[in-house]
Design an enzyme around this catalytic site. Structure first.
Site, PDB file in Angstrom:
ATOM      1  N   GLY A   1       0.844  -1.188   0.000  1.00  0.00           N
ATOM      2  CA  GLY A   1       0.000   0.000   0.000  1.00  0.00           C
ATOM      3  C   GLY A   1       0.875   1.232   0.000  1.00  0.00           C
ATOM      4  O   GLY A   1       0.691   2.140   0.808  1.00  0.00           O
TER       5      GLY A   1
ATOM      6  N   TYR B   1      -1.082   6.613   4.676  1.00  0.00           N
ATOM      7  CA  TYR B   1      -0.005   6.336   5.620  1.00  0.00           C
ATOM      8  C   TYR B   1       1.068   5.437   5.032  1.00  0.00           C
ATOM      9  O   TYR B   1       2.241   5.522   5.411  1.00  0.00           O
ATOM     10  CB  TYR B   1      -0.578   5.726   6.906  1.00  0.00           C
ATOM     11  CG  TYR B   1      -1.088   6.775   7.854  1.00  0.00           C
ATOM     12  CD1 TYR B   1      -0.209   7.542   8.609  1.00  0.00           C
ATOM     13  CD2 TYR B   1      -2.448   7.033   7.990  1.00  0.00           C
ATOM     14  CE1 TYR B   1      -0.659   8.521   9.470  1.00  0.00           C
ATOM     15  CE2 TYR B   1      -2.920   8.009   8.856  1.00  0.00           C
ATOM     16  CZ  TYR B   1      -2.025   8.753   9.589  1.00  0.00           C
ATOM     17  OH  TYR B   1      -2.470   9.734  10.431  1.00  0.00           O
TER      18      TYR B   1
ATOM     19  N   ASP C   1      -1.941  -6.667  -7.531  1.00  0.00           N
ATOM     20  CA  ASP C   1      -2.892  -6.910  -6.445  1.00  0.00           C
ATOM     21  C   ASP C   1      -2.166  -7.574  -5.283  1.00  0.00           C
ATOM     22  O   ASP C   1      -1.764  -8.738  -5.372  1.00  0.00           O
ATOM     23  CB  ASP C   1      -4.021  -7.803  -6.967  1.00  0.00           C
ATOM     24  CG  ASP C   1      -5.062  -8.113  -5.902  1.00  0.00           C
ATOM     25  OD1 ASP C   1      -4.961  -7.592  -4.775  1.00  0.00           O
ATOM     26  OD2 ASP C   1      -5.991  -8.900  -6.212  1.00  0.00           O
TER      27      ASP C   1
ATOM     28  N   ALA D   1      -5.779  -0.617   1.722  1.00  0.00           N
ATOM     29  CA  ALA D   1      -7.170  -0.166   1.861  1.00  0.00           C
ATOM     30  C   ALA D   1      -7.860  -0.414   0.536  1.00  0.00           C
ATOM     31  O   ALA D   1      -7.504   0.171  -0.481  1.00  0.00           O
ATOM     32  CB  ALA D   1      -7.228   1.310   2.229  1.00  0.00           C
TER      33      ALA D   1
ATOM     34  N   TYR E   1      -6.835   2.496  13.191  1.00  0.00           N
ATOM     35  CA  TYR E   1      -7.389   3.773  13.651  1.00  0.00           C
ATOM     36  C   TYR E   1      -8.435   3.477  14.720  1.00  0.00           C
ATOM     37  O   TYR E   1      -9.129   2.456  14.648  1.00  0.00           O
ATOM     38  CB  TYR E   1      -8.021   4.529  12.481  1.00  0.00           C
ATOM     39  CG  TYR E   1      -8.596   5.885  12.833  1.00  0.00           C
ATOM     40  CD1 TYR E   1      -7.780   6.927  13.243  1.00  0.00           C
ATOM     41  CD2 TYR E   1      -9.961   6.112  12.736  1.00  0.00           C
ATOM     42  CE1 TYR E   1      -8.313   8.175  13.565  1.00  0.00           C
ATOM     43  CE2 TYR E   1     -10.506   7.359  13.045  1.00  0.00           C
ATOM     44  CZ  TYR E   1      -9.672   8.385  13.457  1.00  0.00           C
ATOM     45  OH  TYR E   1     -10.205   9.608  13.772  1.00  0.00           O
TER      46      TYR E   1
ATOM     47  N   TYR F   1     -17.617   3.748  12.866  1.00  0.00           N
ATOM     48  CA  TYR F   1     -16.241   3.300  12.675  1.00  0.00           C
ATOM     49  C   TYR F   1     -15.870   2.193  13.655  1.00  0.00           C
ATOM     50  O   TYR F   1     -15.966   1.014  13.332  1.00  0.00           O
ATOM     51  CB  TYR F   1     -15.246   4.473  12.776  1.00  0.00           C
ATOM     52  CG  TYR F   1     -13.901   4.105  12.190  1.00  0.00           C
ATOM     53  CD1 TYR F   1     -13.614   4.383  10.868  1.00  0.00           C
ATOM     54  CD2 TYR F   1     -12.943   3.432  12.938  1.00  0.00           C
ATOM     55  CE1 TYR F   1     -12.401   4.005  10.306  1.00  0.00           C
ATOM     56  CE2 TYR F   1     -11.736   3.054  12.396  1.00  0.00           C
ATOM     57  CZ  TYR F   1     -11.464   3.338  11.080  1.00  0.00           C
ATOM     58  OH  TYR F   1     -10.277   2.948  10.523  1.00  0.00           O
TER      59      TYR F   1
END
Length: 398
Positions: A50, A55, A113, A142, A229, A239
């Protein structure tokens, strides 16, 4: 080649094109904000999953700039077509690669991927042939979907509350002007919760660690982190107490599991980062409004950028600073956000969000600008009237 003048194609929080020069400029600005290390020691090998956004990108840039990391970054981005530009992540990766070359570094970028076994095989082969065992694995994926490599089943994540419906004010940008709207979400079904855990939980993270271990590519003292998070009680229903929270709980359980399995001083942590404007976070209902109000509460000096948090994390991982762990063994970077006085102020603003934004319009304007910059738009110093080359090669492809 495709040289043209382009303008943003936007509807709400969806921008379907990006600006190459603007995307490059965001990387350059982030690079310049990160102070380089005074002296360079051994260059550790890092694998960043990622690496083109959020981040993951911040940790990559901070690692390159301050730790001199070498290794591999994996991202899944789309190139330019006759109808569209490449994705912003494609252009950011090209810009990052150019910075690596200019600084004399050694980092390879794989566009594939990260959930696929074929990608793991490609990365393991490259590590074996070029870099050797991995010192740091950063897991910062993500995605709205994931194909299970064992079954071939495609799982789709959803953003929904669990157990009860959720109604909340939200921030809308119709025609570029901020407005307060309302979001209403029905609770997720069990199948939706399970699918979200499959996509965003720790299953794939563990597959990567196991693949590295099986290939004997874990360096002594190997450390792996997965980004997570927690956030405020204000956003908790959608969330932390929702489907995403179920996935994050699985991610954190995976960290504890990995910690018991790793040998030679290996470590596994989830990292609780602070709020940020990312392509992933803008898709979560009410997060845009919460983040705008948080920025008002903190002001410019109190806000912590992703690169500032990334520098902090690298210093903790390398031992330059003591680890900031909570009672669950998670590394915490979000103290600035969850400071009680800050959250008290956010709750005051949340009680009347329309009034708050009317009194402090810079909060919504700041968020909108940060959101547009994710796609390379509204970046200071970029001439958007000039024609630009939209067909930029992926690093290593000429």
């Amino acid at each position: 080649m495709s040289i043209q003048q382009i303008a943003p194609k936007q509807r709400g929080y969806l921008i379907v094109n990006s600006h190459p020069a603007g995307s490059e400029a965001t990387v350059d600005r982030q690079w310049q904000r990160i102070e380089p290390a005074a002296s360079a020691g051994r260059a550790p090998v890092a694998l960043v999953l990622g690496a083109s956004a959020g981040y993951g990108q911040a940790l990559l840039l901070a690692g390159l700039r301050r730790q001199g990391i070498r290794g591999i970054g994996v991202a899944y981005e789309a190139d330019a077509t006759e109808r569209r530009t490449a994705t912003a992540g494609w252009y950011r990766t090209a810009a990052t690669s150019a910075l690596v070359e200019r600084s004399g570094g050694d980092f390879t970028f794989v566009n594939a991927d990260a959930y696929a076994d074929a990608t793991r095989a490609e990365v393991l082969k490259l590590l074996t042939e070029r870099y050797g065992p991995v010192d740091y694995l950063v897991y910062s994926l993500a995605s709205p979907r994931r194909t299970d490599p064992a079954t071939g089943e495609v799982h789709h994540s959803v953003i929904k509350p669990l157990g009860a419906s959720y109604t909340s004010p939200s921030l809308l940008f119709d025609g570029g002007a901020p407005q307060i709207g309302t979001v209403d979400l029905t609770p997720a079904e069990e199948a939706e919760r399970a699918a979200t855990v499959k996509v965003m939980g720790g299953e794939d993270w563990r597959l990567w660690v196991r693949a590295l271990a099986d290939a004997e590519l874990l360096a002594p003292g190997f450390t792996t982190v997965a980004l997570s998070y927690v956030g405020s009680e204000i956003t908790a229903p959608v969330y932390r107490q929702g489907t995403i929270g179920a996935a994050k709980a699985h991610l954190e359980a995976t960290a504890r599991q990995l910690q018991t399995e790793l040998a030679d001083g290996g470590r596994a942590f989830t990292v609780v980062a602070g709020a940020a404007v990312t392509q992933a976070s803008t898709a979560i209902p009410s997060i845009a409004l919460y983040t705008s109000l948080l920025r008002i509460a903190l002001g410019e000096d109190g806000w912590r950028t992703t690169d500032e948090q990334a520098v902090d994390l690298w210093e903790q991982l390398t031992g330059a600073k003591e680890l900031t762990l909570d009672e669950q063994g998670r590394i915490r970077l979000d103290g600035w956000e969850l400071d009680p006085a800050v959250q008290d102020r956010v709750r005051e603003l949340w009680a009347d969000p329309a009034g708050a934004l009317a009194a402090e319009p810079d909060g919504a304007a700041w968020f909108y600008n940060q959101f547009r910059q994710l796609y390379g738009w509204d970046v200071p110093g970029v001439d958007y009237t000039a024609e630009v080359e939209t067909s930029v090669p992926w690093p290593g492809q000429r």
